[in-house]
Motif scaffolding. Structure first.
Motif, PDB file in Angstrom:
ATOM      1  N   ASN A 121       0.823  -1.205   0.000  1.00  0.00           N
ATOM      2  CA  ASN A 121       0.000   0.000   0.000  1.00  0.00           C
ATOM      3  C   ASN A 121       0.858   1.256   0.000  1.00  0.00           C
TER       4      ASN A 121
ATOM      5  N   GLY B 220     -13.545   4.256   4.560  1.00  0.00           N
ATOM      6  CA  GLY B 220     -12.526   3.738   5.470  1.00  0.00           C
ATOM      7  C   GLY B 220     -12.763   4.321   6.849  1.00  0.00           C
TER       8      GLY B 220
ATOM      9  N   ASP C 271      -8.439   2.569   1.774  1.00  0.00           N
ATOM     10  CA  ASP C 271      -9.891   2.737   1.661  1.00  0.00           C
ATOM     11  C   ASP C 271     -10.460   1.773   0.633  1.00  0.00           C
TER      12      ASP C 271
ATOM     13  N   LEU D 198      -9.365  -5.713   1.322  1.00  0.00           N
ATOM     14  CA  LEU D 198      -9.687  -5.825   2.745  1.00  0.00           C
ATOM     15  C   LEU D 198     -11.209  -5.709   2.887  1.00  0.00           C
TER      16      LEU D 198
ATOM     17  N   THR E  14      -5.296   2.624  -1.171  1.00  0.00           N
ATOM     18  CA  THR E  14      -4.243   2.170  -0.251  1.00  0.00           C
ATOM     19  C   THR E  14      -4.746   1.984   1.184  1.00  0.00           C
TER      20      THR E  14
HETATM   21  N1  PMP Z   1      -8.562  -1.190   2.498  1.00  0.00           N
HETATM   22  C1  PMP Z   1      -7.384  -1.091   3.123  1.00  0.00           C
HETATM   23  C2  PMP Z   1      -6.166  -1.608   2.444  1.00  0.00           C
HETATM   24  C3  PMP Z   1      -7.312  -0.508   4.401  1.00  0.00           C
HETATM   25  O1  PMP Z   1      -6.139  -0.407   5.025  1.00  0.00           O
HETATM   26  C4  PMP Z   1      -8.485  -0.005   5.003  1.00  0.00           C
HETATM   27  C5  PMP Z   1      -8.411   0.680   6.341  1.00  0.00           C
HETATM   28  N2  PMP Z   1      -8.435  -0.217   7.391  1.00  0.00           N
HETATM   29  C6  PMP Z   1      -9.705  -0.140   4.314  1.00  0.00           C
HETATM   30  C7  PMP Z   1      -9.698  -0.736   3.064  1.00  0.00           C
HETATM   31  C8  PMP Z   1     -10.984   0.313   4.914  1.00  0.00           C
HETATM   32  O2  PMP Z   1     -11.376  -0.559   5.936  1.00  0.00           O
HETATM   33  P1  PMP Z   1     -12.207  -0.049   7.207  1.00  0.00           P
HETATM   34  O3  PMP Z   1     -13.478   0.518   6.668  1.00  0.00           O
HETATM   35  O4  PMP Z   1     -12.419  -1.264   8.021  1.00  0.00           O
HETATM   36  O5  PMP Z   1     -11.367   0.969   7.878  1.00  0.00           O
END
Ligand code: PMP
Length: 285
Positions: A156, A245, A186, A206, A184
């Motif tokens: 990322n 995110g 979000d 993720l 990266t």
């Molecule tokens: N993708 C990545 C690679 C992340 O690091 C994050 C932040 N944790 C997210 C997506 C968004 O996930 P979340 O809504 O659980 O913060």
């Protein structure tokens, strides 16, 4: 600000771990980023589940239960007098020898840092963000699964560096098949002819807690939702685009690779979902 490390609270300047910790030496560990709004921790159980699942995937045993960790997080917030906070939970493999072998480590360290949150500049929530597709692809799921929120974020960071080089704050990352994966830090959403679209988990992303909340909110509000393989063409031709995110919440995207998305202004579906999201974070505990 007090920081929790494995059973004790330390002043920020004294909060330290061993240079032999494999979290430092190899990025061997897992983490979570969590928010609290007005003293309510948003979806703590889901964040803890993801943390323990990430740990399981790397065969790291977190030396406390989810309930105990939840109590420590609440205690840290209270000690620091924080109601609106960003909470960073880190679990490292622990100190060991200078080899990769995780068996030659002991005592995984559990760290809880709470602080104020740095969102994107407020004008970007009003006017929208510009992003750029980068050449660094998201980790292949069979190399390092993006489902694991590990301490190894170089994939990322390399993408982020490319975005910064291009004058953007966030990077659009494709997967090994050339499909849209995520940014990266979000997840990404599009609105096309009234339908909300986002890449499926098997695009190698993720599973964002904010992503899941937005999908739920949209469905409840009667907005059709599809988890679809997406291409850059879909991004360029979408009516609206936004990122989700924990730190970013919901941020509109109005330009990608120089192409103006939709009207070039945050759209009605994005604005509606932002409203619903803020109502949710204030209601839910
Ligand atoms: N993708 C990545 C690679 C992340 O690091 C994050 C932040 N944790 C997210 C997506 C968004 O996930 P979340 O809504 O659980 O913060």
């Amino acid at each position: 600000m007090k920081v929790y490390i494995s059973g004790k609270f330390y002043d920020k300047a004294e909060a330290k771990i061993s240079v032999y910790d494999h979290g430092l030496l190899y990025g061997d560990g897992v983490f979570e980023g969590i928010r609290s709004y007005g003293g309510k921790i948003f979806r703590l159980q889901q964040h803890l589940k993801r943390l323990y699942d990430s740990a399981k995937a790397i065969q790291l045993v977190i030396p406390m239960t989810q309930e105990e960790l939840a109590a420590v997080i609440r205690q840290t917030l209270e000690l620091n007098g924080l109601k609106d906070a960003y909470i960073r939970v880190v679990v490292t493999r622990g100190a060991g020898s200078l080899g990769l072998d995780p068996r030659k480590t002991s005592d995984p360290q559990v760290i809880v840092i709470t602080d104020h949150i740095q969102l994107y500049p407020p004008e970007l929530y009003e006017n929208g963000l510009e992003i750029v597709t980068v050449s660094t692809i998201r980790n292949h799921p069979n190399a390092l699964s993006p489902r694991i929120k590990s301490l190894n974020y170089l994939n990322n960071i390399l993408a982020k560096l490319e975005a910064i080089e291009a004058g953007c704050l966030e990077a659009l990352m494709l997967n090994h098949k050339g499909e849209v994966a995520e940014c990266t830090g979000d997840n990404i959403f599009l609105v096309t002819r009234g339908t909300l679209r986002t890449p499926p988990l098997d695009a190698g992303i993720l599973e964002g807690i904010t992503r899941n909340a937005v999908i739920e909110l949209a469905k409840r509000d009667g907005i059709p939702v599809r988890e679809d393989a997406l291409t850059r063409h879909d991004v360029y031709t979408a009516d609206e685009c936004f990122l989700t995110g924990t730190a970013a919440e919901i941020i509109p995207v109005v330009k990608c690779d120089g192409r103006v998305i939709g009207t070039g202004k945050p759209g009605p579906v994005t604005r509606r979902l932002r409203e619903l999201f803020f109502a949710l974070v204030r209601e839910e505990e």
